[in-house]
Design a protein around this motif. Sequence first.
Motif, mmCIF file in Angstrom:
data_model
loop_
_atom_site.group_PDB
_atom_site.id
_atom_site.type_symbol
_atom_site.label_atom_id
_atom_site.label_comp_id
_atom_site.label_asym_id
_atom_site.label_seq_id
_atom_site.Cartn_x
_atom_site.Cartn_y
_atom_site.Cartn_z
ATOM 1 N N VAL A 96 -23.897 -64.002 23.151
ATOM 2 C CA VAL A 96 -23.021 -62.922 24.267
ATOM 3 C C VAL A 96 -23.940 -61.987 24.687
ATOM 4 N N GLN A 97 -22.986 -61.986 23.152
ATOM 5 C CA GLN A 97 -22.684 -59.890 22.548
ATOM 6 C C GLN A 97 -24.216 -59.640 22.832
ATOM 7 N N PHE A 98 -25.554 -59.913 22.115
ATOM 8 C CA PHE A 98 -26.384 -58.973 21.743
ATOM 9 C C PHE A 98 -26.710 -58.796 22.921
ATOM 10 N N SER A 99 -26.683 -60.206 23.385
ATOM 11 C CA SER A 99 -27.820 -59.696 24.912
ATOM 12 C C SER A 99 -27.553 -58.719 25.370
ATOM 13 N N ARG A 100 -28.982 -58.648 26.306
ATOM 14 C CA ARG A 100 -28.183 -57.662 27.190
ATOM 15 C C ARG A 100 -28.551 -57.996 28.760
ATOM 16 N N ASN A 101 -29.311 -59.007 28.863
ATOM 17 C CA ASN A 101 -29.698 -59.747 30.237
ATOM 18 C C ASN A 101 -28.998 -60.002 30.469
ATOM 19 N N VAL A 102 -27.972 -60.290 31.893
ATOM 20 C CA VAL A 102 -27.037 -60.728 32.544
ATOM 21 C C VAL A 102 -27.087 -62.371 32.291
ATOM 22 N N PHE A 103 -28.373 -62.444 32.690
ATOM 23 C CA PHE A 103 -28.323 -64.586 33.545
ATOM 24 C C PHE A 103 -28.677 -65.176 31.569
ATOM 25 N N ASN A 104 -28.834 -64.159 30.529
ATOM 26 C CA ASN A 104 -29.279 -64.463 29.447
ATOM 27 C C ASN A 104 -27.532 -64.836 28.482
ATOM 28 N N ARG A 105 -27.046 -64.123 29.194
ATOM 29 C CA ARG A 105 -25.473 -63.653 28.871
ATOM 30 C C ARG A 105 -24.768 -64.826 29.652
ATOM 31 N N ILE A 106 -24.889 -64.979 30.662
ATOM 32 C CA ILE A 106 -24.057 -66.219 31.477
ATOM 33 C C ILE A 106 -24.787 -67.437 30.782
ATOM 34 N N LEU A 130 -17.138 -60.564 25.639
ATOM 35 C CA LEU A 130 -17.254 -62.359 26.092
ATOM 36 C C LEU A 130 -16.708 -62.574 26.880
ATOM 37 N N ILE A 131 -15.424 -62.412 27.002
ATOM 38 C CA ILE A 131 -13.365 -62.772 27.799
ATOM 39 C C ILE A 131 -14.492 -63.175 28.643
ATOM 40 N N ILE A 132 -15.099 -61.693 29.724
ATOM 41 C CA ILE A 132 -15.364 -61.959 30.906
ATOM 42 C C ILE A 132 -16.577 -62.962 31.230
ATOM 43 N N PHE A 133 -17.979 -62.533 30.604
ATOM 44 C CA PHE A 133 -18.982 -63.462 30.652
ATOM 45 C C PHE A 133 -18.379 -64.720 30.441
ATOM 46 N N LEU A 134 -17.886 -65.354 29.457
ATOM 47 C CA LEU A 134 -17.043 -66.681 29.690
ATOM 48 C C LEU A 134 -16.429 -67.247 30.588
ATOM 49 N N SER A 135 -15.538 -66.604 31.267
ATOM 50 C CA SER A 135 -15.445 -67.040 32.650
ATOM 51 C C SER A 135 -16.427 -66.943 33.698
ATOM 52 N N TYR A 180 -30.396 -54.048 11.771
ATOM 53 C CA TYR A 180 -31.156 -54.771 12.750
ATOM 54 C C TYR A 180 -29.945 -54.963 13.493
ATOM 55 N N ARG A 181 -30.210 -54.765 14.807
ATOM 56 C CA ARG A 181 -29.153 -54.669 15.314
ATOM 57 C C ARG A 181 -29.161 -56.356 15.784
ATOM 58 N N PHE A 182 -29.432 -57.509 16.133
ATOM 59 C CA PHE A 182 -29.921 -58.712 15.831
ATOM 60 C C PHE A 182 -29.332 -59.397 14.884
ATOM 61 N N GLU A 183 -29.448 -59.060 14.201
ATOM 62 C CA GLU A 183 -29.367 -59.785 12.448
ATOM 63 C C GLU A 183 -27.909 -59.065 12.292
#
Length: 436
Positions: free
Chosen positions: A192-202, A245-250, A371-374
């Motif tokens: 959730v923290q790494f993803s930029r795409n809204v659908f991926n985060r959801i 994180l809290i926003i997307f978890l909600s 690298y940001r992902f790692e």
Amino acid sequence: MAREVIWLSILITSYFYCLPLGRFSLGNFLTDFRIFDFAIIAFWLFNWKYLSGRVGFIYRQKKFSPSVLKILIIIVLVSIIFNITYRGLGYLGPTLIRAFRFVAYLSTLVAVIAIVSDRKRFKFIFYVFFFNILLQATLAFFQSIGALEHFWPLYWREMYAFNDAPVATLSPHHKHIGVVMLMGLALSLAMVQFSRNVFNRIFYSIAALLTLLIPLFSGTRTFLLGVAGLVLGLLYMTKTRFIPLIIFLSIGFFIAFVNLSDEIKDAAVGRITEKYEDRIVREYEVGGIAELASERTIIYESIFRAISDFPLLLVTGAGFQAGTVFVFGNGAHNNFLQFLLETGLIGLFFFLSFLYRTSGNLMEARSKLPYRFERTIAEFSWIGFVGLFFTMFVGETLYAQPSMFTLAGQIMIFLGLGLAPYFWQTIRVNGVPVYR
């Protein structure tokens, strides 16, 4: 994809399938071989040349001290000797099997670091591990609402007194899936923290909620303590960055709530309520906090009594898997006391040293990887590590307890994914980092 990466994927996947193949007799010895036993042997047999070469390369780069391995071997051998001393030769067979498995689980950390030496391999192995966790969560969810039968035979579930705990294909003991879901929660939050795409985060937010729900369905209180540690680690590490994180978890919770049928929601809420009332409310009403902790305090008192009566245990330990000779119950129900009881102060010292060094290396990886992902995975591996640390106060989270089966190996994979990129980033060949 390279052969050793495929083999590591098979090994990781096998750790999630603990169901017994059967009880096979070998002479007069009743065995209990499982899928992961065969996968472990095959993995090291077919990749020995590659792995020994990689370890040799690491040693030449002065990134590995063979004295650590020698000390581990000495501790294991001495523990087995004292096990025979206190329990007799009749228990040697099960002890050797558990010692083999524990060494194999710990060695998984070496295997992950040796093989995951570039970004392509890291991402592949990460998703293999993460997918297996989500698959277990999905199976357990359908079990919890009654849409899927339990895979374990009834006698196994009755043995652990949790007859209807949804555990998918993991150990019939509910703590195993609780700790696996704790690691899954940490990795889901990382995505959730790494993803930029809204659908991926959801999507990953819904995955996080699923890994949060499954242990509640199973009624494991240890998981709640682990979540408390994870939250503290999250607040310490991310500061205000936890707000998205809290926003997307909600959002994920709202989407899941709206789209689930009333039958499924009622079944899920009913199950959590039942487990909460059965394992917390009723016990608390009987005797408050003291009643909730009574299962553990009886065991802890017997441990301190045993050390008082046999102070030599502080030096020798009772021997690997021989602690039950001296204490009440089938284990110390505390990782630190378990190492102290069975391997003495020396074993406890090396266990604490491992935890300290792991924490420090994950912090280093989080701050120094390019690298940001790692970096994100290392950061949330540390956050998850804090949660695991909290669970160690009430259970043998990182140990070879037979009821936990492959849990120690899965923890080593989780930590290995956080450590491997930074490890290879620090090794340079012709001035260029190996990891790229």
